[in-house]
Design an enzyme around this catalytic site. Structure first.
Site, mmCIF file in Angstrom:
data_model
loop_
_atom_site.group_PDB
_atom_site.id
_atom_site.type_symbol
_atom_site.label_atom_id
_atom_site.label_comp_id
_atom_site.label_asym_id
_atom_site.label_seq_id
_atom_site.Cartn_x
_atom_site.Cartn_y
_atom_site.Cartn_z
ATOM 1 N N THR A 192 -2.246 -0.267 -12.268
ATOM 2 C CA THR A 192 -2.043 -1.714 -12.143
ATOM 3 C C THR A 192 -1.603 -2.116 -10.739
ATOM 4 O O THR A 192 -1.749 -3.271 -10.350
ATOM 5 C CB THR A 192 -1.022 -2.209 -13.180
ATOM 6 O OG1 THR A 192 -0.964 -3.642 -13.133
ATOM 7 C CG2 THR A 192 0.370 -1.664 -12.903
ATOM 8 N N GLU A 201 0.815 -1.210 0.000
ATOM 9 C CA GLU A 201 0.000 0.000 0.000
ATOM 10 C C GLU A 201 0.853 1.266 0.000
ATOM 11 O O GLU A 201 0.542 2.241 -0.685
ATOM 12 C CB GLU A 201 -0.929 -0.011 1.221
ATOM 13 C CG GLU A 201 -1.692 1.281 1.481
ATOM 14 C CD GLU A 201 -2.694 1.630 0.372
ATOM 15 O OE1 GLU A 201 -3.141 2.784 0.339
ATOM 16 O OE2 GLU A 201 -3.008 0.737 -0.449
ATOM 17 N N ASP A 234 7.248 19.858 -6.901
ATOM 18 C CA ASP A 234 8.056 20.583 -5.914
ATOM 19 C C ASP A 234 7.876 20.093 -4.487
ATOM 20 O O ASP A 234 8.472 20.634 -3.564
ATOM 21 C CB ASP A 234 7.744 22.082 -5.984
ATOM 22 C CG ASP A 234 6.278 22.406 -5.677
ATOM 23 O OD1 ASP A 234 5.483 21.465 -5.442
ATOM 24 O OD2 ASP A 234 5.925 23.607 -5.680
ATOM 25 N N THR A 271 -4.055 -8.424 -10.266
ATOM 26 C CA THR A 271 -2.638 -8.692 -9.973
ATOM 27 C C THR A 271 -2.016 -7.437 -9.381
ATOM 28 O O THR A 271 -1.019 -6.919 -9.882
ATOM 29 C CB THR A 271 -1.875 -9.122 -11.245
ATOM 30 O OG1 THR A 271 -2.008 -8.088 -12.250
ATOM 31 C CG2 THR A 271 -2.416 -10.426 -11.795
ATOM 32 N N ASP A 326 -9.388 3.766 -1.737
ATOM 33 C CA ASP A 326 -9.810 3.833 -0.339
ATOM 34 C C ASP A 326 -11.023 4.722 -0.134
ATOM 35 O O ASP A 326 -11.847 4.459 0.740
ATOM 36 C CB ASP A 326 -8.664 4.357 0.533
ATOM 37 C CG ASP A 326 -7.538 3.352 0.674
ATOM 38 O OD1 ASP A 326 -7.798 2.147 0.571
ATOM 39 O OD2 ASP A 326 -6.389 3.785 0.871
ATOM 40 N N ASP A 372 -7.071 -4.077 -10.375
ATOM 41 C CA ASP A 372 -6.946 -5.271 -11.207
ATOM 42 C C ASP A 372 -6.630 -6.471 -10.329
ATOM 43 O O ASP A 372 -6.434 -6.339 -9.116
ATOM 44 C CB ASP A 372 -5.950 -5.079 -12.363
ATOM 45 C CG ASP A 372 -4.472 -5.159 -11.967
ATOM 46 O OD1 ASP A 372 -4.152 -5.606 -10.851
ATOM 47 O OD2 ASP A 372 -3.625 -4.763 -12.785
ATOM 48 N N HIS A 424 -0.133 13.469 -7.699
ATOM 49 C CA HIS A 424 -0.963 14.532 -7.150
ATOM 50 C C HIS A 424 -0.129 15.776 -6.834
ATOM 51 O O HIS A 424 -0.651 16.892 -6.872
ATOM 52 C CB HIS A 424 -1.686 14.033 -5.896
ATOM 53 C CG HIS A 424 -2.840 13.142 -6.201
ATOM 54 N ND1 HIS A 424 -4.142 13.457 -5.883
ATOM 55 C CD2 HIS A 424 -2.893 11.922 -6.812
ATOM 56 C CE1 HIS A 424 -4.956 12.478 -6.284
ATOM 57 N NE2 HIS A 424 -4.206 11.543 -6.836
ATOM 58 N N ASP A 425 1.140 15.598 -6.522
ATOM 59 C CA ASP A 425 2.024 16.741 -6.292
ATOM 60 C C ASP A 425 2.345 17.450 -7.601
ATOM 61 O O ASP A 425 2.200 18.666 -7.711
ATOM 62 C CB ASP A 425 3.324 16.268 -5.634
ATOM 63 C CG ASP A 425 4.317 17.391 -5.428
ATOM 64 O OD1 ASP A 425 3.972 18.372 -4.737
ATOM 65 O OD2 ASP A 425 5.440 17.309 -5.974
#
Length: 359
Positions: free
Chosen positions: A198, A63, A90, A217, A203, A215, A74-75
């Site tokens: 993949t 995780e 940054d 795997t 959450d 998925d 996301h940064d």
């Protein structure tokens, strides 16, 4: 005389080539015995070791590795090639976490920022270098992943990124492609970046089923997600019950609305299908797109290539297969002009996927 002059020219050319090769292969042995191409990178080996032990549970593709990769996206995506949308890659999402984790699109990011922050404080790195090194190291723990590039030398972030720069699973394909184009990415690069799904799990898309994988795997960096998003079939209770989630034919699996839409849209469907069962294509395109993403907003002329501190991922055993009871007849193909690859099916009953531990 002509032959003599030619011999001298050839000798000079060979000598120049040997010098160039020597420069390219110049190595530095660090105090701890690690070897790198640049002395400045020596400081990173202890940080990598600390990340593996304290963040990634001894180099697991778990995780924390998945979340570190998500955090880097996301940064970095909080950026516009036209200006006015943040500093890009940054580390602002780590330093100004109280601000950026409150954004709706960053739901669930607070766990990984909380986990990374104390290790970051001990590292001596800038937030940007820490976030993007962690993403490269965590991804390297997943078999089948490419070895990501890492450039060292990001300055400290000046301010948090603004809200509404991260695409969401409820967005239309047009909106998603427009946001990525504003950050400098074309449609093919968008699909390449989604290779990250993949090894991903959700959450907060549906809080009643945390850790739901995308998925079957999830511990392997393979093209399985590109195949399974295309599957049609029966759905199960709890699948597709929340905004951003659509019906999945695999029990215990989540299919993002945006992934499915991209797999079917004429602007991206063929790029999506080309990824199916083409591990080399996926690795190559994902690595190139990530190399671009992880330096958004940065002056790369002031950075040092320290990619050789990133661990080498284990190879992919492959090939991918249809989940048990599924086959070519279950594919919802949106790019008929391309031949769909021949893929075998796992033997046995239809699977029920377990949540990803630690979510």
């Amino acid at each position: 005389m002509a032959f003599a002059r030619l011999s001298v020219i050839v000798s000079l050319a060979l000598g120049a080539a040997q010098l160039a090769n020597a420069a390219l292969t110049k190595r530095v042995t660090c105090a701890d015995g690690n070897v790198t191409a640049n002395k400045a990178c020596c400081a990173l080996f202890p940080v990598v070791a600390k990340m593996q032990s304290d963040l990634f549970d001894g180099a697991e593709c778990g995780e924390e590795a998945h979340s570190a990769l998500r955090l880097s996206f996301h940064d970095a995506i909080g950026f516009s090639i036209h200006g006015g949308k943040g500093g890009g890659a940054d580390g602002s999402i780590l330093l100004f976490n109280a601000t950026e984790t409150a954004f709706h699109a960053n739901g669930g990011i607070d766990d990984i920022t909380a986990g990374q922050f104390p290790v970051f404080q001990e590292s001596g790195l800038t937030p940007g270098d820490f976030v993007h090194l962690a993403a490269a190291v965590g991804t390297a723990n997943c078999p089948g992943a490419p070895r990501l590039q890492f450039l060292f030398g990001r300055p400290a972030p000046k301010a948090p990124a603004p809200d509404l720069t991260v695409p969401e699973p409820t967005d239309s394909v047009t909106a998603i492609l427009a946001r990525f184009a504003d950050a400098g990415f074309n449609a093919q690069e968008v699909v390449a970046l989604l290779s990250s799904h993949t090894i991903a799990a959700a959450d907060v898309v549906d809080v009643t089923i945390p850790g739901t994988p995308f998925d079957s795997t999830v511990g392997t960096f393979d093209t399985q997600v590109f195949l399974e998003v295309l599957l049609k079939g029966n759905s199960f209770p709890g699948n597709g019950s929340q905004p951003g989630e659509v019906l999945s034919p695999l029990k215990g699996e989540m299919r993002l609305q945006s992934d499915f839409a991209l797999s079917q849209d004429s602007r991206t469907a063929c790029f999506w299908q080309q990824m199916v069962n083409d591990q080399t294509r996926m690795q190559t395109q994902f690595k190139a797109a990530m190399a671009k993403l992880q330096v958004l907003g940065q002056n790369t002329r002031n950075m040092v290539d320290c990619s050789d501190v990133v661990p080498v991922p284990a190879s992919f055993a492959g090939p991918i297969k249809f989940p048990a009871t599924f086959s070519q007849k279950d594919v919802q193909q949106a790019c008929p002009q391309l031949r769909f690859p021949a893929i075998s099916t796992v033997a046995g009953p239809a699977p029920t996927l377990a949540p990803v531990p630690g979510s």
